[in-house]
Write a protein that holds these residues in place. Structure first.
Motif, mmCIF file in Angstrom:
data_model
loop_
_atom_site.group_PDB
_atom_site.id
_atom_site.type_symbol
_atom_site.label_atom_id
_atom_site.label_comp_id
_atom_site.label_asym_id
_atom_site.label_seq_id
_atom_site.Cartn_x
_atom_site.Cartn_y
_atom_site.Cartn_z
ATOM 1 N N ILE B 30 0.958 -0.865 0.183
ATOM 2 C CA ILE B 30 0.001 -0.098 -0.080
ATOM 3 C C ILE B 30 1.105 1.384 0.131
ATOM 4 C CG2 ILE B 30 -1.771 1.336 1.366
ATOM 5 C CD1 ILE B 30 -2.698 -1.454 2.530
ATOM 6 N N LEU B 137 -12.039 -1.884 -4.876
ATOM 7 C CA LEU B 137 -11.203 -3.185 -4.192
ATOM 8 C C LEU B 137 -11.449 -4.399 -4.375
ATOM 9 C CD1 LEU B 137 -11.140 -1.385 -0.785
ATOM 10 C CD2 LEU B 137 -9.013 -1.708 -2.380
ATOM 11 N N ILE B 165 -9.013 -2.838 3.089
ATOM 12 C CA ILE B 165 -8.012 -2.435 2.258
ATOM 13 C C ILE B 165 -6.758 -3.422 2.631
ATOM 14 C CG2 ILE B 165 -6.171 -0.840 1.746
ATOM 15 C CD1 ILE B 165 -8.722 1.456 2.031
ATOM 16 N N LYS B 169 -4.989 -6.503 0.537
ATOM 17 C CA LYS B 169 -3.502 -5.980 0.132
ATOM 18 C C LYS B 169 -2.740 -7.033 -0.669
ATOM 19 C CE LYS B 169 0.484 -4.846 2.593
ATOM 20 N NZ LYS B 169 0.949 -4.449 4.029
ATOM 21 N N ILE B 174 -1.945 -1.098 -4.024
ATOM 22 C CA ILE B 174 -2.993 -0.079 -3.901
ATOM 23 C C ILE B 174 -2.030 1.305 -3.570
ATOM 24 C CG2 ILE B 174 -4.626 0.656 -2.460
ATOM 25 C CD1 ILE B 174 -4.949 -2.282 -1.522
#
Lengths: 100, 217
Positions: B30, B137, B165, B169, B174
């Protein structure tokens, strides 16, 4: 299948005015009573398509991102929108011309 | 997978928005992208996504250049800042078009399943935003760009979205840009600040002040 579903979704960007224009053309053709007007109606549809595509491009471009995420570029969005409109117009105007 | 972009140049007349950008995002990572208003974060995301042309850009996936209309390869999913869904599409239709199963939404946010037959203008701005973020997502894109995903969300939803999130992952790269910098910093593996058209990797909180993003800590 998915391609057609996304194309139909693109057509919804202009569906209401495009269908209204097609109905108006069909009504004009029916009232005139002659299939000879098909040529001028063809050009009416071409001009209104250009205007609608321009309107969508200028005022509805924020909605393109949805279609971009589905893999549709700007060219595909506008093309599928117009092709769907022509498909509807061909069926409606063709049916009226056949009856005449 | 590794997404890398650099040599991005964007100018509006005499105003240079982006000049020296270099970022790398791997799946399972991320990246937080911070920057002041007008610094070009959204422009950068849209350029790399492919919806905005730039004077120059270089985008590579696993070292291979992405050229032309690469949106059709569906490598990058992009949540724009000002809404994703057109008003004429129901949430259920949007799920179908994106190939996302409704039970995925149901597992994280059961309250959203009641909205599947509704259109975006029929629900609150927060619910709409949450649904749009989940749609991106849970879609198949290996990379997701989220432009202000937390804006308009109530704190409880923002926390649960953060958890989602983190959950997705491992199979996605992301990039998140949001002004809720604490939320972004809490989940980001790497942090960049975009200032003066350039990206600066951030190693410490003090750098956020030095780069003019925060006035104090």
């Amino acid at each position: 299948m998915r391609f057609i579903r996304v194309s139909l979704c693109c057509f919804r960007l202009i569906a209401i005015p495009a269908v209204l224009i097609t109905i108006a053309c069909a009504a004009f053709l029916w009232m005139s009573g002659s299939a000879l007007f098909l040529v001028s109606l063809f050009w009416t549809k071409v001009i209104t398509n250009v205007l609608l595509a321009g309107f969508v491009y200028v005022f509805r471009s924020s909605r393109f991102c949805f279609f971009h995420n589905l893999g549709f570029s700007l060219k595909y969005i506008l093309l599928s929108m117009i092709l769907m409109d022509w498909f509807v117009a061909l069926i409606v105007l063709g049916s009226v011309a056949l009856v005449l | 997978m590794k997404l890398e972009f650099d040599s991005i140049s964007l100018e509006f007349g005499m105003h240079r928005v982006l000049s020296s950008v270099h970022m790398v995002c791997n799946t399972g990572e991320i990246i937080g992208l911070l920057g002041r208003n007008g610094s070009g974060k959204s422009c950068l995301m849209r350029i790399v996504f492919g919806s905005v042309p730039a004077q120059s850009k270089s985008v590579r996936v696993n070292g291979e250049y992405l050229i032309g209309n690469y949106m059709r390869q569906k490598i990058i999913g992009y949540l724009p800042q000002h809404g994703l869904l057109p008003d004429f599409v129901t949430f259920g239709e949007a799920l179908n078009l994106f190939g996302v199963k409704a039970d995925r939404i149901e597992s994280g946010f059961p309250e959203l399943t009641e909205l599947l037959n509704q259109k975006p203008f029929q629900v609150s701005g927060g619910q709409r935003r949450l649904f749009e973020a989940l749609l991106i997502l849970f879609s198949d894109h290996p990379f997701c760009f989220l432009d202000e995903p937390f804006s308009g969300l109530m704190p409880a939803h923002a926390e649960r979205l953060t958890e989602i999130i983190k959950k997705v992952k491992p199979r996605k790269g992301i990039i998140i840009s949001d002004h809720l910098h604490r939320q972004v910093r809490s989940i980001a593996d790497k942090l960049y600040v975009l200032a003066n058209g350039k990206t600066y990797p951030v190693q410490s909180e003090e750098q956020l002040v030095e780069l003019g993003y925060l006035t104090n800590l």
